[in-house]
Design a protein around this motif. Structure first.
Motif, PDB file in Angstrom:
ATOM      1  N   GLU A 101       0.896  -1.257   0.023  1.00 39.69           N
ATOM      2  CA  GLU A 101       0.039  -0.093   0.099  1.00 39.69           C
ATOM      3  C   GLU A 101       0.846   1.209   0.168  1.00 39.69           C
ATOM      4  OE1 GLU A 101      -4.076   1.727   2.451  1.00 39.69           O
ATOM      5  OE2 GLU A 101      -2.458   0.609   3.478  1.00 39.69           O
ATOM      6  N   ALA A 102       1.891   1.120   0.833  1.00 39.02           N
ATOM      7  CA  ALA A 102       2.861   2.399   0.641  1.00 39.02           C
ATOM      8  C   ALA A 102       3.472   2.615  -0.361  1.00 39.02           C
ATOM      9  CB  ALA A 102       4.036   2.113   2.067  1.00 39.02           C
ATOM     10  N   ARG A 103       4.035   1.598  -1.087  1.00 42.84           N
ATOM     11  CA  ARG A 103       4.852   1.561  -2.468  1.00 42.84           C
ATOM     12  C   ARG A 103       3.815   2.050  -3.389  1.00 42.84           C
ATOM     13  NH1 ARG A 103       7.189  -2.549   0.351  1.00 42.84           N
ATOM     14  NH2 ARG A 103       5.999  -4.323  -0.741  1.00 42.84           N
ATOM     15  N   ASP A 104       2.581   1.534  -3.589  1.00 42.93           N
ATOM     16  CA  ASP A 104       1.726   2.065  -4.476  1.00 42.93           C
ATOM     17  C   ASP A 104       1.474   3.484  -4.484  1.00 42.93           C
ATOM     18  OD1 ASP A 104       1.453  -0.505  -5.668  1.00 42.93           O
ATOM     19  OD2 ASP A 104      -0.256  -1.134  -4.729  1.00 42.93           O
ATOM     20  N   GLU A 105       1.114   4.119  -3.333  1.00 43.98           N
ATOM     21  CA  GLU A 105       0.874   5.423  -3.065  1.00 43.98           C
ATOM     22  C   GLU A 105       1.943   6.248  -3.360  1.00 43.98           C
ATOM     23  OE1 GLU A 105      -1.532   7.053  -1.935  1.00 43.98           O
ATOM     24  OE2 GLU A 105      -0.448   8.919  -1.272  1.00 43.98           O
TER      25      GLU A 105
END
Length: 116
Positions: A101-105
């Motif tokens: 989720e952090a990487r996609d953000e």
């Protein structure tokens, strides 16, 4: 974007729960990385502990030094342009996200968006 600077007092508050509910991630870096990107949900709060750096936020270059706080709001493209050898900042992400989720953000943007 908000750019805060310590007042010289022994202690003070610059951002906290009075600005909203904070569920955060905290990290650090000893250099500013030139990697233009934008977040759609995360507010990034950079707290400069020592040294200096140049940051580009959208079309504006901000010169940071020890004691400064830079708040980059969701949707504001940004990158570091350079930093001194003694540079160190702490970074707070709100909301704090983990893993995929952090990487996609974090979405890359072209340098042209920052007028670079």
């Amino acid at each position: 974007m908000r750019h805060e600077r310590a007042t010289g007092d022994a202690k003070g508050w610059l951002a906290g729960p009075w600005d909203g509910d904070l569920a955060v991630s905290v990290g650090f870096a000893n250099e500013g990385v030139d990697e233009p990107h934008v977040h759609s949900r995360i507010t990034e709060i950079y707290l400069v502990a020592c040294g200096s750096s140049s940051v580009r936020v959208e079309g504006e270059t901000v010169e940071l030094r020890a004691g400064d706080v830079l708040i980059v709001e969701p949707g504001e493209a940004h990158t570091f342009l350079g930093s001194s050898e003694d540079y160190l900042h702490f970074v707070v992400h709100s909301p704090g996200l983990a893993g995929e989720e952090a990487r996609d953000e974090k979405q890359p943007v072209p340098r042209s968006r920052l007028n670079l």
